[in-house]
Scaffold this active site. Structure first.
Site, PDB file in Angstrom:
ATOM      1  N   ASN A   1      -7.149 -19.693  -2.277  1.00 53.83           N
ATOM      2  CA  ASN A   1      -6.933 -20.081  -3.689  1.00 53.83           C
ATOM      3  C   ASN A   1      -5.733 -21.003  -3.758  1.00 53.83           C
ATOM      4  OD1 ASN A   1      -5.631 -17.311  -3.052  1.00 53.83           O
ATOM      5  ND2 ASN A   1      -4.389 -18.065  -4.755  1.00 53.83           N
TER       6      ASN A   1
ATOM      7  N   GLU B   1       0.836  -1.210   0.000  1.00 53.82           N
ATOM      8  CA  GLU B   1       0.000   0.000   0.000  1.00 53.82           C
ATOM      9  C   GLU B   1       0.872   1.261   0.000  1.00 53.82           C
ATOM     10  OE1 GLU B   1      -3.659  -0.297   2.703  1.00 53.82           O
ATOM     11  OE2 GLU B   1      -2.443  -1.984   3.371  1.00 53.82           O
TER      12      GLU B   1
ATOM     13  N   SER C   1       1.528 -10.448   3.709  1.00 53.01           N
ATOM     14  CA  SER C   1       1.434  -9.784   5.025  1.00 53.01           C
ATOM     15  C   SER C   1       2.080 -10.656   6.098  1.00 53.01           C
ATOM     16  CB  SER C   1      -0.042  -9.540   5.377  1.00 53.01           C
ATOM     17  OG  SER C   1      -0.699 -10.767   5.636  1.00 53.01           O
TER      18      SER C   1
END
Ligand code: R1P
Ligand code: HPA
Length: 291
Positions: free
Chosen positions: A245, A91, A222
């Site tokens: 996934n 981010e 993360s």
């Protein structure tokens, strides 16, 4: 690292003092909600919640599925603080900002971290919707010098060279397994190695194959920085990955992962994860770690 990225002890203390002045809750356990897992906070009773934008010094969440609220409350009589939304390196936050809440939590009196994330699986035996208890992690950005502990060490938090072996508490992992067994969900519970990559793009097939060869079971963007900082300041750590996934490892596979699918799978397992975390908090001994 640039000096503007340095956060002083006083900065952490200022945020902690502000929170202590706004809530009567005195948490011992912190819970970080991964992508789409914000509902973990819904189980808290007698909630006090604060938007990140209202908390002095707090970074802002920018990712869909991360609400950006800090929620205090009780889980079966144990006081917790829950991050509905975390910060990621991709981010644009410095790693000091990504991990800022952890040191604030330490100053609030937190001694145990429960960290959760959404992750893609590399292990062939894993399926979408599996819950992986994190045994260990690989901090890939750390290999390249992206580590939240880089810079002058603040001895008040922890040592210059902290050990990271055995960082995911063995007793809590065993307790979580026992709880899963009694919940009747052990058929989709795994234990494995999480690897953090920088993101924000998902892996190429060659990258996926490399991670697989390295013994990575699940990959995400993360967790490792938060765990490093929590462990550095003496917190006990427990981690869960929800497998959202299967990472594509074959050039014959035309499936493509996307964030919306990740959030969908998170929703599917929300009830089970909420129950597991509630049971874990309720059955853990919160006074045995005073480091
Ligand atoms: O690790 P959390 O925050 O759970 O989220 C994971 O899901 C997002 C990708 O869909 C990335 O942010 C990745 O790290
Ligand atoms: O496949 C993935 N790769 C990296 N991060 C992720 N977060 C959820 N799924 C994935």
């Amino acid at each position: 690292m640039h000096s503007k990225d340095q956060i002083s002890h006083e900065d952490y203390q200022r945020t902690a003092d502000w929170l202590l002045s706004q809530t009567q809750h005195r948490p011992k356990v912190a819970i970080i909600c991964g992508s789409g897992l914000g509902m973990l906070a819904d189980a808290l009773q007698c909630q006090d919640s604060f938007k990140y934008s209202d908390i002095p010094g707090f970074p802002q969440s920018t990712v869909q599925g991360h609400a950006g609220r800090l929620v205090f409350g009780e889980l079966r009589g144990k006081t917790c603080v829950c991050m509905q939304g975390r910060f990621h390196m991709y981010e644009g936050h410095s790693l000091c900002k990504v991990t800022f809440p952890l040191r604030v939590f330490k100053l609030l009196g937190v001694d145990t971290l429960i960290v959760t994330n959404a992750a893609g699986s590399l292990a062939d035996s894993y399926n979408c919707g599996d819950i992986m208890i994190i045994r260990d992690h690989i901090n890939f950005p750390g290999f390249a010098g992206l580590n939240p502990l880089i810079g002058p060490n603040d001895e008040k938090f922890g040592p210059r060279f902290p050990p990271m072996s055995g960082v995911y508490d063995k007793d809590l992992r065993k307790l979580a397994f026992d709880i899963c067994k009694s919940m009747g969900v052990s058929q989709y519970v795994q234990e494995g190695v999480y690897c953090m990559v920088g993101g924000p793009n998902f892996e190429t097939i060659a990258e996926a194959r490399l991670l697989h060869k390295l013994g990575v079971d699940a990959v995400g963007m993360s967790t490792a920085p938060e765990v490093v900082v929590a462990s550095h300041c003496g917190m006990r750590v427990f981690g869960l990955s929800l497998i959202t996934n299967k990472v594509v490892k074959s050039y014959q596979d035309f499936e493509k992962v996307n964030h919306e699918a990740v959030l969908e799978v998170s929703k599917m397992r929300s009830e089970t994860l909420q129950k597991l975390v509630t049971e874990l908090v309720s059955r853990m001994d919160i006074n045995n770690n005073t480091a």
